[in-house]
Design a protein around this motif. Structure first.
Motif, PDB file in Angstrom:
ATOM      1  N   SER A  79      13.353  -0.080   4.809  1.00 70.17           N
ATOM      2  CA  SER A  79      12.344   0.299   3.843  1.00 70.17           C
ATOM      3  C   SER A  79      12.142   1.821   3.827  1.00 70.17           C
ATOM      4  N   THR A  80      12.000   2.416   4.988  1.00 71.47           N
ATOM      5  CA  THR A  80      11.808   3.863   5.097  1.00 71.47           C
ATOM      6  C   THR A  80      13.038   4.604   4.598  1.00 71.47           C
ATOM      7  N   TRP A  81      14.206   4.098   4.940  1.00 69.40           N
ATOM      8  CA  TRP A  81      15.453   4.721   4.510  1.00 69.40           C
ATOM      9  C   TRP A  81      15.579   4.683   2.988  1.00 69.40           C
ATOM     10  N   SER A  82      15.287   3.545   2.373  1.00 74.45           N
ATOM     11  CA  SER A  82      15.354   3.416   0.915  1.00 74.45           C
ATOM     12  C   SER A  82      14.356   4.339   0.233  1.00 74.45           C
ATOM     13  N   PHE A  83      13.151   4.402   0.771  1.00 73.63           N
ATOM     14  CA  PHE A  83      12.136   5.275   0.192  1.00 73.63           C
ATOM     15  C   PHE A  83      12.582   6.733   0.265  1.00 73.63           C
ATOM     16  N   ALA A  84      13.136   7.148   1.404  1.00 78.21           N
ATOM     17  CA  ALA A  84      13.604   8.527   1.571  1.00 78.21           C
ATOM     18  C   ALA A  84      14.727   8.847   0.586  1.00 78.21           C
ATOM     19  N   ARG A  85      15.659   7.924   0.403  1.00 77.73           N
ATOM     20  CA  ARG A  85      16.747   8.141  -0.561  1.00 77.73           C
ATOM     21  C   ARG A  85      16.206   8.273  -1.979  1.00 77.73           C
ATOM     22  N   GLY A  86      15.219   7.448  -2.317  1.00 78.17           N
ATOM     23  CA  GLY A  86      14.599   7.533  -3.631  1.00 78.17           C
ATOM     24  C   GLY A  86      13.868   8.844  -3.832  1.00 78.17           C
ATOM     25  N   VAL A  87      13.183   9.315  -2.797  1.00 76.39           N
ATOM     26  CA  VAL A  87      12.469  10.595  -2.892  1.00 76.39           C
ATOM     27  C   VAL A  87      13.456  11.735  -3.108  1.00 76.39           C
ATOM     28  N   LEU A  88      14.591  11.694  -2.432  1.00 79.27           N
ATOM     29  CA  LEU A  88      15.599  12.743  -2.634  1.00 79.27           C
ATOM     30  C   LEU A  88      16.094  12.764  -4.079  1.00 79.27           C
ATOM     31  N   ALA A  89      16.312  11.601  -4.660  1.00 77.04           N
ATOM     32  CA  ALA A  89      16.721  11.537  -6.070  1.00 77.04           C
ATOM     33  C   ALA A  89      15.594  12.031  -6.967  1.00 77.04           C
ATOM     34  N   ARG A 100      16.222   3.039  -9.670  1.00 76.70           N
ATOM     35  CA  ARG A 100      17.180   2.009  -9.236  1.00 76.70           C
ATOM     36  C   ARG A 100      17.037   1.713  -7.745  1.00 76.70           C
ATOM     37  N   ILE A 101      16.980   2.761  -6.935  1.00 77.62           N
ATOM     38  CA  ILE A 101      16.873   2.588  -5.483  1.00 77.62           C
ATOM     39  C   ILE A 101      15.585   1.844  -5.137  1.00 77.62           C
ATOM     40  N   TRP A 102      14.482   2.305  -5.722  1.00 81.79           N
ATOM     41  CA  TRP A 102      13.194   1.706  -5.383  1.00 81.79           C
ATOM     42  C   TRP A 102      13.039   0.303  -5.950  1.00 81.79           C
ATOM     43  N   THR A 103      13.606   0.041  -7.115  1.00 82.14           N
ATOM     44  CA  THR A 103      13.520  -1.293  -7.703  1.00 82.14           C
ATOM     45  C   THR A 103      14.238  -2.315  -6.830  1.00 82.14           C
ATOM     46  N   GLU A 104      15.421  -1.928  -6.340  1.00 84.66           N
ATOM     47  CA  GLU A 104      16.166  -2.834  -5.465  1.00 84.66           C
ATOM     48  C   GLU A 104      15.360  -3.170  -4.213  1.00 84.66           C
ATOM     49  N   ARG A 105      14.715  -2.161  -3.641  1.00 78.48           N
ATOM     50  CA  ARG A 105      13.928  -2.390  -2.424  1.00 78.48           C
ATOM     51  C   ARG A 105      12.654  -3.173  -2.724  1.00 78.48           C
ATOM     52  N   LEU A 106      12.094  -2.935  -3.916  1.00 73.64           N
ATOM     53  CA  LEU A 106      10.865  -3.620  -4.302  1.00 73.64           C
ATOM     54  C   LEU A 106      11.081  -5.128  -4.452  1.00 73.64           C
ATOM     55  N   LYS A 107      12.297  -5.527  -4.796  1.00 72.93           N
ATOM     56  CA  LYS A 107      12.600  -6.964  -4.894  1.00 72.93           C
ATOM     57  C   LYS A 107      12.457  -7.632  -3.532  1.00 72.93           C
ATOM     58  N   LEU A 108      12.777  -6.889  -2.470  1.00 67.12           N
ATOM     59  CA  LEU A 108      12.667  -7.432  -1.118  1.00 67.12           C
ATOM     60  C   LEU A 108      11.262  -7.297  -0.555  1.00 67.12           C
ATOM     61  N   GLU A 109      10.509  -6.318  -1.067  1.00 68.12           N
ATOM     62  CA  GLU A 109       9.145  -6.073  -0.590  1.00 68.12           C
ATOM     63  C   GLU A 109       8.172  -6.016  -1.765  1.00 68.12           C
ATOM     64  N   PRO A 110       7.915  -7.124  -2.420  1.00 64.07           N
ATOM     65  CA  PRO A 110       7.066  -7.096  -3.620  1.00 64.07           C
ATOM     66  C   PRO A 110       5.611  -6.703  -3.351  1.00 64.07           C
ATOM     67  N   ASN A 111       5.161  -6.759  -2.094  1.00 65.76           N
ATOM     68  CA  ASN A 111       3.774  -6.411  -1.780  1.00 65.76           C
ATOM     69  C   ASN A 111       3.596  -4.969  -1.322  1.00 65.76           C
ATOM     70  N   ASN A 112       4.658  -4.171  -1.342  1.00 63.34           N
ATOM     71  CA  ASN A 112       4.593  -2.772  -0.929  1.00 63.34           C
ATOM     72  C   ASN A 112       4.022  -1.940  -2.081  1.00 63.34           C
ATOM     73  N   VAL A 113       2.730  -1.611  -1.993  1.00 68.77           N
ATOM     74  CA  VAL A 113       2.017  -0.944  -3.084  1.00 68.77           C
ATOM     75  C   VAL A 113       2.541   0.468  -3.329  1.00 68.77           C
ATOM     76  N   SER A 114       2.779   1.236  -2.266  1.00 65.29           N
ATOM     77  CA  SER A 114       3.248   2.611  -2.464  1.00 65.29           C
ATOM     78  C   SER A 114       4.635   2.629  -3.092  1.00 65.29           C
ATOM     79  N   ALA A 116       5.781   0.280  -5.110  1.00 62.61           N
ATOM     80  CA  ALA A 116       5.572  -0.136  -6.505  1.00 62.61           C
ATOM     81  C   ALA A 116       5.070   1.033  -7.347  1.00 62.61           C
ATOM     82  N   ASN A 117       4.148   1.831  -6.794  1.00 61.15           N
ATOM     83  CA  ASN A 117       3.644   3.000  -7.524  1.00 61.15           C
ATOM     84  C   ASN A 117       4.747   4.030  -7.763  1.00 61.15           C
ATOM     85  N   ALA A 118       5.544   4.284  -6.738  1.00 56.30           N
ATOM     86  CA  ALA A 118       6.643   5.239  -6.874  1.00 56.30           C
ATOM     87  C   ALA A 118       7.650   4.752  -7.916  1.00 56.30           C
ATOM     88  N   THR A 119       7.943   3.469  -7.900  1.00 56.96           N
ATOM     89  CA  THR A 119       8.872   2.886  -8.866  1.00 56.96           C
ATOM     90  C   THR A 119       8.346   3.042 -10.289  1.00 56.96           C
TER      91      THR A 119
END
Length: 132
Positions: A79-89, A100-114, A116-119
């Protein structure tokens, strides 16, 4: 005529300067609460108002350095790795890649509010870019 033109130019410069300073302060505030994506947006607006606005450029560079360091760690949760990659983009204003990066991760973590907001922010920025 020249005096009015100089006043107009000085007024526009003062407005841009005020906007840059205001957005920089907003970005610092957002960054202190942990909202990196919101902070990046504020810093981008500050840099757009005054190209090369040093405080904003420095803050963006610090965020980039932090996220690159985070994404290169050997033992890291996905989760942290995906978020960091998305922030770099997102820092590169590559809204589509961040989304794209955050959407893929959000499918696995639908309750992650931060996440979802970033996405949502990345998606909105991408849509605005496509309309222009």
């Amino acid at each position: 005529m020249k005096i009015r033109l100089k006043r107009l130019v000085a007024g526009e410069k003062a407005k841009a300067d005020d906007l840059a300073k205001q957005k920089y302060r907003e970005g610092r505030s957002l960054e202190s609460t942990g909202d990196l994506v919101g902070a990046i947006d504020s810093y981008h607006v500050a840099e757009d108002a005054i190209p090369g606005f040093k405080p904003a450029v420095k803050s963006l560079a610090n965020i980039r350095k932090k996220m690159e360091k985070t994404s290169e760690r050997k033992r890291l949760n996905l989760s942290t790795w995906s978020f960091a990659r998305g922030v770099l983009a997102y820092l590169d204003r590559d809204w589509a890649k961040a989304w794209r990066i955050w959407t893929e991760r959000l499918k696995l973590e639908p309750n992650n509010v931060s996440l979802a907001n970033a996405t949502a922010l990345a998606e909105n920025n991408f849509k605005r870019m496509m309309i222009k």
